[in-house]
Design a protein around this motif. Sequence first.
Motif, PDB file in Angstrom:
ATOM      1  N   MET A 122       0.835  -1.195   0.000  1.00 37.33           N
ATOM      2  CA  MET A 122       0.000   0.000   0.000  1.00 37.33           C
ATOM      3  C   MET A 122       0.873   1.249   0.000  1.00 37.33           C
ATOM      4  O   MET A 122       2.029   1.216   0.378  1.00 37.33           O
ATOM      5  CB  MET A 122      -0.889   0.005   1.249  1.00 37.33           C
ATOM      6  N   HIS A 123       0.291   2.351  -0.378  1.00 38.48           N
ATOM      7  CA  HIS A 123       1.006   3.618  -0.450  1.00 38.48           C
ATOM      8  C   HIS A 123       0.592   4.510   0.710  1.00 38.48           C
ATOM      9  O   HIS A 123      -0.571   4.564   1.068  1.00 38.48           O
ATOM     10  CB  HIS A 123       0.673   4.352  -1.759  1.00 38.48           C
ATOM     11  N   PRO A 124       1.540   5.254   1.306  1.00 39.66           N
ATOM     12  CA  PRO A 124       1.148   6.249   2.293  1.00 39.66           C
ATOM     13  C   PRO A 124       0.457   7.396   1.614  1.00 39.66           C
ATOM     14  O   PRO A 124       0.694   7.682   0.447  1.00 39.66           O
ATOM     15  CB  PRO A 124       2.499   6.698   2.896  1.00 39.66           C
ATOM     16  N   SER A 125      -0.393   8.063   2.339  1.00 43.14           N
ATOM     17  CA  SER A 125      -1.087   9.213   1.764  1.00 43.14           C
ATOM     18  C   SER A 125      -0.210  10.440   1.891  1.00 43.14           C
ATOM     19  O   SER A 125       0.342  10.719   2.948  1.00 43.14           O
ATOM     20  CB  SER A 125      -2.410   9.444   2.496  1.00 43.14           C
ATOM     21  N   THR A 126      -0.051  11.147   0.813  1.00 43.48           N
ATOM     22  CA  THR A 126       0.702  12.390   0.809  1.00 43.48           C
ATOM     23  C   THR A 126      -0.229  13.488   0.366  1.00 43.48           C
ATOM     24  O   THR A 126      -0.288  13.841  -0.805  1.00 43.48           O
ATOM     25  CB  THR A 126       1.924  12.292  -0.121  1.00 43.48           C
ATOM     26  N   PRO A 127      -0.988  14.020   1.272  1.00 44.17           N
ATOM     27  CA  PRO A 127      -2.027  14.952   0.888  1.00 44.17           C
ATOM     28  C   PRO A 127      -1.466  16.223   0.288  1.00 44.17           C
ATOM     29  O   PRO A 127      -0.532  16.814   0.797  1.00 44.17           O
ATOM     30  CB  PRO A 127      -2.742  15.251   2.199  1.00 44.17           C
ATOM     31  N   GLY A 128      -2.057  16.609  -0.755  1.00 42.40           N
ATOM     32  CA  GLY A 128      -1.743  17.889  -1.329  1.00 42.40           C
ATOM     33  C   GLY A 128      -2.979  18.722  -1.343  1.00 42.40           C
ATOM     34  O   GLY A 128      -3.846  18.582  -0.517  1.00 42.40           O
ATOM     35  N   SER A 129      -3.088  19.597  -2.346  1.00 43.04           N
ATOM     36  CA  SER A 129      -4.232  20.486  -2.381  1.00 43.04           C
ATOM     37  C   SER A 129      -5.541  19.718  -2.518  1.00 43.04           C
ATOM     38  O   SER A 129      -6.572  20.159  -2.021  1.00 43.04           O
ATOM     39  CB  SER A 129      -4.068  21.470  -3.537  1.00 43.04           C
ATOM     40  N   THR A 170       3.272   3.428   6.118  1.00 45.40           N
ATOM     41  CA  THR A 170       2.424   3.190   4.965  1.00 45.40           C
ATOM     42  C   THR A 170       1.011   2.893   5.446  1.00 45.40           C
ATOM     43  O   THR A 170       0.803   2.503   6.596  1.00 45.40           O
ATOM     44  CB  THR A 170       2.927   2.008   4.123  1.00 45.40           C
ATOM     45  N   CYS A 171       0.045   3.069   4.558  1.00 43.82           N
ATOM     46  CA  CYS A 171      -1.335   2.723   4.898  1.00 43.82           C
ATOM     47  C   CYS A 171      -1.434   1.234   5.204  1.00 43.82           C
ATOM     48  O   CYS A 171      -0.759   0.416   4.569  1.00 43.82           O
ATOM     49  CB  CYS A 171      -2.280   3.082   3.752  1.00 43.82           C
ATOM     50  N   GLN A 178      -3.755   5.262   8.410  1.00 47.36           N
ATOM     51  CA  GLN A 178      -3.338   6.090   7.284  1.00 47.36           C
ATOM     52  C   GLN A 178      -2.391   7.201   7.753  1.00 47.36           C
ATOM     53  O   GLN A 178      -2.814   8.163   8.387  1.00 47.36           O
ATOM     54  CB  GLN A 178      -4.570   6.704   6.611  1.00 47.36           C
ATOM     55  N   PRO A 179      -1.095   7.088   7.441  1.00 46.64           N
ATOM     56  CA  PRO A 179      -0.178   8.192   7.760  1.00 46.64           C
ATOM     57  C   PRO A 179      -0.273   9.307   6.735  1.00 46.64           C
ATOM     58  O   PRO A 179      -0.414   9.052   5.533  1.00 46.64           O
ATOM     59  CB  PRO A 179       1.200   7.525   7.717  1.00 46.64           C
ATOM     60  N   PHE A 180      -0.250  10.528   7.199  1.00 40.91           N
ATOM     61  CA  PHE A 180      -0.265  11.707   6.325  1.00 40.91           C
ATOM     62  C   PHE A 180       1.087  12.403   6.426  1.00 40.91           C
ATOM     63  O   PHE A 180       1.516  12.791   7.518  1.00 40.91           O
ATOM     64  CB  PHE A 180      -1.362  12.687   6.751  1.00 40.91           C
ATOM     65  N   GLU A 240      12.892  11.827  -9.037  1.00 41.98           N
ATOM     66  CA  GLU A 240      13.616  11.882  -7.762  1.00 41.98           C
ATOM     67  C   GLU A 240      12.703  11.973  -6.556  1.00 41.98           C
ATOM     68  O   GLU A 240      13.152  11.770  -5.416  1.00 41.98           O
ATOM     69  CB  GLU A 240      14.563  13.094  -7.756  1.00 41.98           C
ATOM     70  N   ARG A 241      11.433  12.291  -6.764  1.00 45.10           N
ATOM     71  CA  ARG A 241      10.505  12.457  -5.646  1.00 45.10           C
ATOM     72  C   ARG A 241      10.430  11.168  -4.831  1.00 45.10           C
ATOM     73  O   ARG A 241      10.360  10.086  -5.405  1.00 45.10           O
ATOM     74  CB  ARG A 241       9.132  12.846  -6.170  1.00 45.10           C
ATOM     75  N   PRO A 242      10.446  11.287  -3.495  1.00 38.88           N
ATOM     76  CA  PRO A 242      10.396  10.064  -2.672  1.00 38.88           C
ATOM     77  C   PRO A 242       9.232   9.176  -3.063  1.00 38.88           C
ATOM     78  O   PRO A 242       8.095   9.638  -3.213  1.00 38.88           O
ATOM     79  CB  PRO A 242      10.216  10.619  -1.251  1.00 38.88           C
ATOM     80  N   GLN A 243       9.530   7.895  -3.246  1.00 38.30           N
ATOM     81  CA  GLN A 243       8.484   6.957  -3.643  1.00 38.30           C
ATOM     82  C   GLN A 243       7.521   6.724  -2.488  1.00 38.30           C
ATOM     83  O   GLN A 243       7.903   6.753  -1.332  1.00 38.30           O
ATOM     84  CB  GLN A 243       9.113   5.621  -4.075  1.00 38.30           C
ATOM     85  N   ARG A 244       6.257   6.474  -2.827  1.00 40.18           N
ATOM     86  CA  ARG A 244       5.236   6.336  -1.810  1.00 40.18           C
ATOM     87  C   ARG A 244       4.941   4.883  -1.461  1.00 40.18           C
ATOM     88  O   ARG A 244       3.999   4.575  -0.755  1.00 40.18           O
ATOM     89  CB  ARG A 244       3.936   6.998  -2.300  1.00 40.18           C
ATOM     90  N   SER A 245       5.730   3.961  -2.003  1.00 36.56           N
ATOM     91  CA  SER A 245       5.445   2.551  -1.741  1.00 36.56           C
ATOM     92  C   SER A 245       6.252   2.071  -0.551  1.00 36.56           C
ATOM     93  O   SER A 245       7.244   2.681  -0.175  1.00 36.56           O
ATOM     94  CB  SER A 245       5.776   1.709  -2.958  1.00 36.56           C
TER      95      SER A 245
END
Length: 323
Positions: free
Chosen positions: A1-8, A156-157, A166-168, A318-323
């Motif tokens: 699962m992917h962690p949540s990276t909330p944006g707008s 991670t979720c 769910q981590p934000f 280069e953005r940190p991977q969310r997995s």
Amino acid sequence: MHPSTPGSTDQHVLHSAAQWLSAGSPVWLATVVATYGSSPRPVGSLLAWSADFGMAGSLSGGCVEEDLIARLRAGQVDGGQPQLLLFGDNAAEQARYRLPCGGHLQILLQRLGKDDLAGIQQMLAWLSSRTPFVREVSLHASGQRLTLLQHDSPQTCRLTSEYFIQPFQPAYQLLIVGAGEVARHLAALAQPAGFAVTICDHREEFLQGFDAPGAELRCAMPDTLISQRFADSHSAIVALAHDPRLDDMAMLDAFDTRAFYIGAMGSLATSAKRRERLTGLGVSSTQLQRLHAPIGLDIGSKTPYEIALSVLAHLLAERPQRS
């Protein structure tokens, strides 16, 4: 699962939910908690719906949302406790919901009332202050528990038989040093890719009439801005001023941060001279290894738009991977 990276988008969903709850309207909050195969939206994606105010956010390309809202309007979902709903678990449903081949998704659905408003407001406050936190929802009781994200917290979720956790993390943000054509194109490209964009330049004449919809414009030197707002690992700092005084200052301050991307525009010769200057100013070889200069991926870019596109592609790589 992917962690949540909330944006707008996630902030928009939660802000809408808070407004609707404040107006006295119950809100249904849906969260993607599991995906199998290909799916349009990652785990952690949010959708809020109110019978009085409509929808904010998304779960898929639209068909899942349409079916879910139809169920809610028909009163087919029990709001007493959170519900797990599965979409696309067979070929017919995959075609119906237009999910990618072999893909299906599971959502967690909660009915929120006025007692949940304080929790939603707390989430918004932490998102605004870029404070990492964890949302924990019991599958067998209403309500949720919010805690600050610690080193030993789930990163991670996670969906268990008892909870959805769910981590934000902070939203991705991009600081562009130097207002110009490349900066204008990069600001336009980066925002749909999930970056909150700030452009800073101390030269007032460069900012006068500068058009970058959605981006924050700051007439300032980059040093204080970097140390106060762009020092975490979800930040990127790029110098596009083509002025060594401004670009080098930004690089010096960027090396003291945990920014995941540090880059400066210029040719191979210009970049070599920049490294010489930075070395003379006390920058170590280890720090210089973090510098992407020339900036962006080598795609033979020549025009401002092409350079901006190459920079965005490199940021995404280069953005940190969310997995």
